[in-house]
Design an enzyme around this catalytic site. Sequence first.
Site, PDB file in Angstrom:
ATOM      1  N   ARG A   1       7.388  32.966 -19.926  1.00 22.79           N
ATOM      2  CA  ARG A   1       6.721  33.345 -18.684  1.00 22.79           C
ATOM      3  C   ARG A   1       7.798  33.399 -17.602  1.00 22.79           C
ATOM      4  O   ARG A   1       8.812  32.707 -17.693  1.00 22.79           O
ATOM      5  CB  ARG A   1       5.651  32.325 -18.300  1.00 22.79           C
ATOM      6  CG  ARG A   1       4.567  32.120 -19.356  1.00 22.79           C
ATOM      7  CD  ARG A   1       3.615  31.005 -18.931  1.00 22.79           C
ATOM      8  NE  ARG A   1       2.527  30.803 -19.887  1.00 22.79           N
ATOM      9  CZ  ARG A   1       2.544  29.950 -20.898  1.00 22.79           C
ATOM     10  NH1 ARG A   1       3.640  29.188 -21.077  1.00 22.79           N
ATOM     11  NH2 ARG A   1       1.530  29.825 -21.714  1.00 22.79           N
TER      12      ARG A   1
ATOM     13  N   LYS B   1       3.367  25.430 -19.308  1.00 19.32           N
ATOM     14  CA  LYS B   1       2.212  24.966 -18.557  1.00 19.32           C
ATOM     15  C   LYS B   1       1.885  23.519 -18.912  1.00 19.32           C
ATOM     16  O   LYS B   1       2.027  23.095 -20.048  1.00 19.32           O
ATOM     17  CB  LYS B   1       0.991  25.855 -18.850  1.00 19.32           C
ATOM     18  CG  LYS B   1       1.098  27.263 -18.251  1.00 19.32           C
ATOM     19  CD  LYS B   1      -0.188  28.033 -18.469  1.00 19.32           C
ATOM     20  CE  LYS B   1      -0.128  29.387 -17.767  1.00 19.32           C
ATOM     21  NZ  LYS B   1      -1.384  30.154 -17.949  1.00 19.32           N
TER      22      LYS B   1
ATOM     23  N   HIS C   1       5.368  40.170 -16.652  1.00 15.01           N
ATOM     24  CA  HIS C   1       4.532  39.554 -17.683  1.00 15.01           C
ATOM     25  C   HIS C   1       4.302  40.509 -18.850  1.00 15.01           C
ATOM     26  O   HIS C   1       4.077  40.076 -19.979  1.00 15.01           O
ATOM     27  CB  HIS C   1       3.199  39.117 -17.086  1.00 15.01           C
ATOM     28  CG  HIS C   1       2.531  38.024 -17.867  1.00 15.01           C
ATOM     29  ND1 HIS C   1       3.097  36.771 -18.036  1.00 15.01           N
ATOM     30  CD2 HIS C   1       1.357  37.988 -18.550  1.00 15.01           C
ATOM     31  CE1 HIS C   1       2.294  36.013 -18.769  1.00 15.01           C
ATOM     32  NE2 HIS C   1       1.239  36.736 -19.099  1.00 15.01           N
TER      33      HIS C   1
ATOM     34  N   ARG D   1       6.620  39.870 -21.703  1.00  9.65           N
ATOM     35  CA  ARG D   1       6.186  38.790 -22.593  1.00  9.65           C
ATOM     36  C   ARG D   1       5.136  39.312 -23.579  1.00  9.65           C
ATOM     37  O   ARG D   1       5.156  38.981 -24.760  1.00  9.65           O
ATOM     38  CB  ARG D   1       5.637  37.640 -21.754  1.00  9.65           C
ATOM     39  CG  ARG D   1       5.010  36.490 -22.528  1.00  9.65           C
ATOM     40  CD  ARG D   1       4.679  35.368 -21.556  1.00  9.65           C
ATOM     41  NE  ARG D   1       3.567  34.539 -21.978  1.00  9.65           N
ATOM     42  CZ  ARG D   1       3.697  33.433 -22.706  1.00  9.65           C
ATOM     43  NH1 ARG D   1       4.890  33.062 -23.120  1.00  9.65           N
ATOM     44  NH2 ARG D   1       2.634  32.706 -23.014  1.00  9.65           N
TER      45      ARG D   1
ATOM     46  N   HIS E   1       1.080  28.780 -26.310  1.00 10.40           N
ATOM     47  CA  HIS E   1      -0.356  28.801 -26.072  1.00 10.40           C
ATOM     48  C   HIS E   1      -0.991  27.497 -26.548  1.00 10.40           C
ATOM     49  O   HIS E   1      -0.658  26.997 -27.626  1.00 10.40           O
ATOM     50  CB  HIS E   1      -1.019  29.966 -26.820  1.00 10.40           C
ATOM     51  CG  HIS E   1      -0.787  31.294 -26.168  1.00 10.40           C
ATOM     52  ND1 HIS E   1      -0.934  32.492 -26.841  1.00 10.40           N
ATOM     53  CD2 HIS E   1      -0.427  31.620 -24.897  1.00 10.40           C
ATOM     54  CE1 HIS E   1      -0.679  33.488 -26.022  1.00 10.40           C
ATOM     55  NE2 HIS E   1      -0.368  32.985 -24.834  1.00 10.40           N
TER      56      HIS E   1
ATOM     57  N   TYR F   1      -3.482  39.343 -29.392  1.00 13.71           N
ATOM     58  CA  TYR F   1      -2.410  40.253 -29.786  1.00 13.71           C
ATOM     59  C   TYR F   1      -2.716  40.980 -31.091  1.00 13.71           C
ATOM     60  O   TYR F   1      -2.113  42.017 -31.365  1.00 13.71           O
ATOM     61  CB  TYR F   1      -1.083  39.498 -29.868  1.00 13.71           C
ATOM     62  CG  TYR F   1      -0.624  39.063 -28.504  1.00 13.71           C
ATOM     63  CD1 TYR F   1      -0.113  39.984 -27.609  1.00 13.71           C
ATOM     64  CD2 TYR F   1      -0.756  37.747 -28.078  1.00 13.71           C
ATOM     65  CE1 TYR F   1       0.271  39.606 -26.336  1.00 13.71           C
ATOM     66  CE2 TYR F   1      -0.377  37.363 -26.811  1.00 13.71           C
ATOM     67  CZ  TYR F   1       0.132  38.290 -25.942  1.00 13.71           C
ATOM     68  OH  TYR F   1       0.504  37.924 -24.677  1.00 13.71           O
TER      69      TYR F   1
END
Length: 298
Positions: A153, A176, A244, A247, A270, A279
């Site tokens: 990211r 994150k 983004h 990515r 994730h 995806y």
Amino acid sequence: MTASSALIENWRRHLALDRRRSVHTVRAYVATAERLVAFLEAHRGEAVTQAMLARLEQADVRAFLTARRMDGIGNLSAARELSAVRGFLKFAGGEEGRVPALKGPRVKRGLPRPISPDEVVALADDIAETARDEWIGARDWAVLMLLYGAGLRIGEAVGLSGDVLPLGDTLRVTGKRNKTRIVPLLPQVRQAIEHYVALCPHAMERQAPLFRGARGGPLSPALIRRAVQGARGRLGLSERTTPHALRHSFATHLLGRGADLRSLQELLGHASLSSTQVYTQVDAAHLLDVYRNAHPRA
């Protein structure tokens, strides 16, 4: 300080310190709490207290969301707003509180649009060539290579510090909620970072940011976004070409070359597999486009 102001400040601290949410998430959730408090004060004609928030009814929350709809927000923004309201009310009410049950709007999840490897290189080339200084061009190239070549990211890339040096075959990334992961570092990506480091006029200290602004401070993601926006205009690329999107392209191209979902989940950082499964739809959509354009009977 009023009771509602103190409560919002406690909410801010809870998100930042206890939940370890990102700066952007904290800002968005606190803004929602402030809007809710302002609405309730006007709607009910009295000061908002913790006791009032603990007794809110479904109709109160629905009225707030209706007011936000009148401000012009769409389904996705309304769903995010409701999520933030639920979190704030749960925090404000404590063990005695309850959160009114309210179903959020249905949100159709759009598919991320990957861009081709040639477009990635053209984009990075243009940004590097138009930079005002050679070292800034090398910096922006290295950041873009991290997004496309390692799936980072943009916040993760600009958040790297000097302690990643010297570079090896892998890179430890903090994502994150302060979760760390290890990503492979392609030779081209490593070379791009090393080239930037060699040209950067600012000392590479272990605890200082790896990527620097022109004056030596931390690099702002906004600068990279603006650079990409300018380059896509000059190159005639789609408005979907964003940092983004690089990515997304990393993930889609890996999946198209046979990467399995679990490995991709780890590489992207994730929390759940459901975030990665989108995806598979992207790759199927790409294959369908190829079929339609190439098959004589399509």
